[in-house]
Design a protein around this motif. Structure first.
Motif, PDB file in Angstrom:
ATOM      1  N   PRO A   1       0.673   3.020  -4.014  1.00 24.50           N
ATOM      2  CA  PRO A   1      -0.594   3.578  -3.504  1.00 24.50           C
ATOM      3  C   PRO A   1      -1.692   3.536  -4.555  1.00 24.50           C
ATOM      4  CG  PRO A   1       1.024   5.315  -3.930  1.00 24.50           C
ATOM      5  CD  PRO A   1       1.754   4.017  -4.053  1.00 24.50           C
ATOM      6  N   GLY A   2      -2.863   3.184  -4.116  1.00 20.73           N
ATOM      7  CA  GLY A   2      -4.017   3.149  -5.010  1.00 20.73           C
ATOM      8  C   GLY A   2      -4.213   1.841  -5.745  1.00 20.73           C
TER       9      GLY A   2
ATOM     10  N   ALA B   1       0.827  -1.209   0.000  1.00 22.73           N
ATOM     11  CA  ALA B   1       0.000   0.000   0.000  1.00 22.73           C
ATOM     12  C   ALA B   1       0.861   1.258   0.000  1.00 22.73           C
ATOM     13  CB  ALA B   1      -0.922  -0.008   1.214  1.00 22.73           C
ATOM     14  N   HIS B   2       2.008   1.181   0.662  1.00 17.92           N
ATOM     15  CA  HIS B   2       2.896   2.341   0.726  1.00 17.92           C
ATOM     16  C   HIS B   2       3.652   2.541  -0.583  1.00 17.92           C
ATOM     17  CE1 HIS B   2       5.493   5.323   2.654  1.00 17.92           C
ATOM     18  NE2 HIS B   2       6.533   4.700   2.101  1.00 17.92           N
TER      19      HIS B   2
END
Length: 354
Positions: free
Chosen positions: A47-48, A43-44
């Motif tokens: 992102p998205g 996720a880091h």
């Protein structure tokens, strides 16, 4: 090829995906990773990009179509360090069945698989189309044992995919550790030579259409000192290469050149040649091997060093904002994929100079 998309299964922290991104100039469309710690890294770093979580609960007919599927299905039941329980239902390595279901439903143009050396020797323990009944091909005393790799290749052939495979060490790409891994690429059996040229960037030459083929790579097939390991060369550059890639293949074979380094020859002793070599590949010096963060200020292994040894960008799992504990950082490194090693495997299997 800039529009190619990747679907990633058993994603971990994305080591294999970084190599596939670079090789095909592709982008991740989604991940499938159930463990909360590596999911934070995904996720880091991406992102998205959605993460569908548990591979056993995904409706493969409902996910966005992708060009490439990647993943190293769990190795615990195949690894020499594990119980060697094989690929039975109910085992972690038995999740290969879910990987196969994803391939059959999505029908990607390319599949990239990574696993441990035990894939070559671990028993598949039946439950494959190659073993229609007990004792037919491996379960009985009078038949050969179907190995895990045999099951994988047979299952892929059964759904219409040709395969190529190789095994090599992280050290063959310049890393300061062995970490032998098996890599398999699979593509639809009707993929013609023109499509292969588009995909692979070079004619594969003596590829045997319609047959699973054993290819050598690393020390057996590619003269690493000449090829310079997986130098990214003129491939499109992404964030990964900007931080960790190299265009200096000739330096990969230089074991002894001094560079400014706060943890140089004296700190590493006999290990300095290997550390120096990898630093030349990454163009980034090794972090300190330990740090005094143990009880009463005792020194412990520095997770930043294990991250560096994996060839990942600085902070890929150790950045404070990701929020992983020290144990989670070390586990992520232990379970991960060296991108440079995977990239070298793709170059070897698909006929592109490293």
């Amino acid at each position: 090829m800039g529009g190619l998309t990747i679907g990633s299964l058993f994603s971990g922290v994305g080591g294999l995906d970084m190599a596939v991104e670079q090789f095909f100039n592709a982008r991740p469309a989604w991940f499938v990773e159930f463990d909360p710690a590596p999911s934070k890294v995904l996720a880091h770093r991406w992102p998205g990009v959605p993460n569908f979580g548990d591979v056993t609960t995904v409706d493969w007919n409902a996910v966005p179509r992708v060009d490439i599927l990647t993943g190293g299905f769990p190795c615990q039941d195949l690894s020499l360090a594990g119980r060697r329980a094989g690929m039975r239902p109910g085992t972690r390595s038995g999740l290969w069945a879910d990987y196969l279901a994803a391939i059959a439903a999505i029908k990607p143009r390319m599949v990239v698989i990574e696993n441990v050396r035990g894939l070559l020797s671990g028993a598949a323990e039946s439950d494959s189309d190659l073993e229609p009944g007990a004792g037919s091909v491996g379960d009985g005393h009078d038949g050969p044992v179907l190995r895990a790799l045999g099951r994988v290749l047979g299952d892929l052939a059964g759904i219409g995919y040709d395969t190529r495979r190789c095994g090599l060490r992280a050290a063959d790409a310049g890393a300061p550790h062995g970490r032998f891994r098996v890599f398999v690429v699979a593509y639809p059996q009707d993929t013609d030579s023109a499509a292969r040229g588009e995909w692979w960037g070079a004619a594969p030459g003596s590829a045997e259409s319609g047959r699973a083929r054993a290819d050598t790579c690393g020390r057996g097939g590619v003269p690493i000192a000449d090829a310079g390991g997986p130098a990214f060369g003129e491939q499109p550059r992404g964030a990964f290469e900007e931080e960790t890639g190299t265009n200096a293949g000739d330096r990969l074979a230089d074991h002894g050149g001094e560079r400014p380094d706060s943890h140089g020859r004296e700190a590493w002793g006999e290990f300095w040649p290997a550390i120096n070599r990898w630093g030349s590949v990454l163009r980034r010096d090794a972090p300190a091997p330990t740090r005094p963060d143990g009880r009463d200020g005792r020194h412990r292994l520095n997770p930043e060093l294990t991250e560096w040894m994996m060839g990942w960008p600085a902070g890929h799992v150790t950045a404070p904002e990701i929020g992983l504990s020290r144990a989670e950082q070390l586990k992520a490194c232990g379970n991960g994929v060296v991108p440079q090693q995977a990239y070298l495997a793709l170059c070897t299997l698909l006929g592109r100079p490293a």
